[in-house]
Design a protein around this motif. Structure first.
Motif, PDB file in Angstrom:
ATOM      1  N   THR A 199      49.555  46.060  41.089  1.00 20.35           N
ATOM      2  CA  THR A 199      49.087  44.798  40.509  1.00 20.35           C
ATOM      3  C   THR A 199      50.145  44.210  39.588  1.00 20.35           C
ATOM      4  OG1 THR A 199      46.772  45.444  40.693  1.00 20.35           O
ATOM      5  CG2 THR A 199      47.294  43.742  39.074  1.00 20.35           C
ATOM      6  N   ALA A 246      52.912  42.553  41.576  1.00 20.83           N
ATOM      7  CA  ALA A 246      52.515  41.257  42.142  1.00 20.83           C
ATOM      8  C   ALA A 246      52.490  40.175  41.066  1.00 20.83           C
ATOM      9  CB  ALA A 246      51.152  41.368  42.824  1.00 20.83           C
ATOM     10  N   GLU A 272      43.858  47.891  52.743  1.00 18.57           N
ATOM     11  CA  GLU A 272      44.015  47.981  54.197  1.00 18.57           C
ATOM     12  C   GLU A 272      43.710  49.357  54.766  1.00 18.57           C
ATOM     13  OE1 GLU A 272      47.972  46.574  54.938  1.00 18.57           O
ATOM     14  OE2 GLU A 272      47.335  44.480  55.040  1.00 18.57           O
ATOM     15  N   THR A 319      46.253  33.608  43.760  1.00 18.62           N
ATOM     16  CA  THR A 319      46.364  33.649  45.218  1.00 18.62           C
ATOM     17  C   THR A 319      47.148  34.886  45.643  1.00 18.62           C
ATOM     18  OG1 THR A 319      46.229  31.241  45.389  1.00 18.62           O
ATOM     19  CG2 THR A 319      47.220  32.409  47.252  1.00 18.62           C
ATOM     20  N   ALA A 320      48.275  35.131  45.001  1.00 25.31           N
ATOM     21  CA  ALA A 320      49.089  36.315  45.307  1.00 25.31           C
ATOM     22  C   ALA A 320      48.344  37.595  44.944  1.00 25.31           C
ATOM     23  CB  ALA A 320      50.420  36.244  44.561  1.00 25.31           C
ATOM     24  N   HIS A 321      47.616  37.568  43.856  1.00 27.36           N
ATOM     25  CA  HIS A 321      46.855  38.735  43.399  1.00 27.36           C
ATOM     26  C   HIS A 321      45.792  39.128  44.433  1.00 27.36           C
ATOM     27  CE1 HIS A 321      44.929  41.486  40.634  1.00 27.36           C
ATOM     28  NE2 HIS A 321      43.852  40.746  40.519  1.00 27.36           N
ATOM     29  N   VAL A 322      45.061  38.148  44.930  1.00 29.15           N
ATOM     30  CA  VAL A 322      44.017  38.425  45.922  1.00 29.15           C
ATOM     31  C   VAL A 322      44.644  38.911  47.235  1.00 29.15           C
ATOM     32  CG1 VAL A 322      42.186  37.381  47.325  1.00 29.15           C
ATOM     33  CG2 VAL A 322      42.303  36.927  44.864  1.00 29.15           C
ATOM     34  N   GLU A 323      45.741  38.301  47.643  1.00 28.42           N
ATOM     35  CA  GLU A 323      46.446  38.781  48.840  1.00 28.42           C
ATOM     36  C   GLU A 323      46.885  40.227  48.649  1.00 28.42           C
ATOM     37  OE1 GLU A 323      49.607  35.955  49.358  1.00 28.42           O
ATOM     38  OE2 GLU A 323      48.262  34.422  50.179  1.00 28.42           O
ATOM     39  N   ASN A 324      47.391  40.559  47.486  1.00 29.34           N
ATOM     40  CA  ASN A 324      47.812  41.921  47.174  1.00 29.34           C
ATOM     41  C   ASN A 324      46.622  42.878  47.215  1.00 29.34           C
ATOM     42  OD1 ASN A 324      49.817  43.892  46.280  1.00 29.34           O
ATOM     43  ND2 ASN A 324      48.741  43.837  44.327  1.00 29.34           N
ATOM     44  N   GLN A 325      45.478  42.458  46.681  1.00 34.82           N
ATOM     45  CA  GLN A 325      44.287  43.305  46.710  1.00 34.82           C
ATOM     46  C   GLN A 325      43.854  43.592  48.141  1.00 34.82           C
ATOM     47  OE1 GLN A 325      41.780  40.920  44.127  1.00 34.82           O
ATOM     48  NE2 GLN A 325      42.054  42.396  42.460  1.00 34.82           N
ATOM     49  N   HIS A 326      43.922  42.597  49.005  1.00 30.04           N
ATOM     50  CA  HIS A 326      43.601  42.825  50.420  1.00 30.04           C
ATOM     51  C   HIS A 326      44.563  43.853  51.012  1.00 30.04           C
ATOM     52  CE1 HIS A 326      40.385  39.978  51.411  1.00 30.04           C
ATOM     53  NE2 HIS A 326      40.920  39.196  50.476  1.00 30.04           N
ATOM     54  N   ARG A 327      45.835  43.724  50.693  1.00 33.99           N
ATOM     55  CA  ARG A 327      46.835  44.671  51.196  1.00 33.99           C
ATOM     56  C   ARG A 327      46.543  46.081  50.710  1.00 33.99           C
ATOM     57  NH1 ARG A 327      51.089  47.218  49.242  1.00 33.99           N
ATOM     58  NH2 ARG A 327      51.041  46.143  47.241  1.00 33.99           N
TER      59      ARG A 327
END
Length: 160
Positions: free
Chosen positions: A40, A43, A138, A127-135
């Motif tokens: 986190t 990111a 995985e 936006t980047a934080h949420v994308e990172n959380q999805h990653r």
């Protein structure tokens, strides 16, 4: 076998009289917390932020228009000391991301508001934080995420 399994095996060998099962679960949660915090921070650092500054900006952003809160409301939402909050606000104000203004409802107090620069930055960062959380999630399937979320919600409720 992971790092925690090796620790548990050592304790089972040295102290077979102890049930170290909770040590495994809590140890894994602690190690995950460390890994997730590191990812986190990376990111957020890409946006010039750390978790503390993001916390303040995100709190103001999700408050909705006009993206401002009293210092007391910020304190209640972020749960840090007033001295810590003052330091965070000072740094964010110097960076031009927030501004302190007189409270229109009570001129003796101030309101903390996102600046246009702060709004743009926190929107990009979240936006980047949420994308990172999805990653980061995985490794788990949809059903596994839902099951883990339910278990963690129940576990957390025991403390809150």
């Amino acid at each position: 076998m992971d790092h925690i399994d090796r620790i548990l095996a050592q304790w089972n060998r040295e102290r077979p009289d102890l049930d170290v099962e909770p040590m495994g679960l809590l140890g894994r949660l602690a190690r995950l917390r460390t890994h997730l915090a590191r990812e986190t921070e990376k990111a957020l650092a890409a946006h010039g932020l750390n978790a503390a500054s993001f916390d303040v900006l995100a709190t103001l952003r999700r408050a909705g228009p006009p993206y401002r809160l009293s210092p007391g409301d910020l304190l209640a939402t972020t749960m840090v000391s007033s001295g810590t909050m003052t330091n965070r606000l000072d740094q964010l104000e110097k960076a031009g991301l927030i501004e302190r203004a007189h409270n229109p409802e009570d001129r003796r107090s101030v309101i903390i508001a996102l600046t246009p620069k702060g709004f743009a930055l926190v929107d990009a960062a979240v936006t980047a934080h949420v994308e990172n959380q999805h990653r980061l999630l995985e490794a788990l399937g949809t059903d596994e995420r839902a099951a883990l979320d339910g278990l963690l919600r129940k576990f957390l409720a025991a403390f809150e």
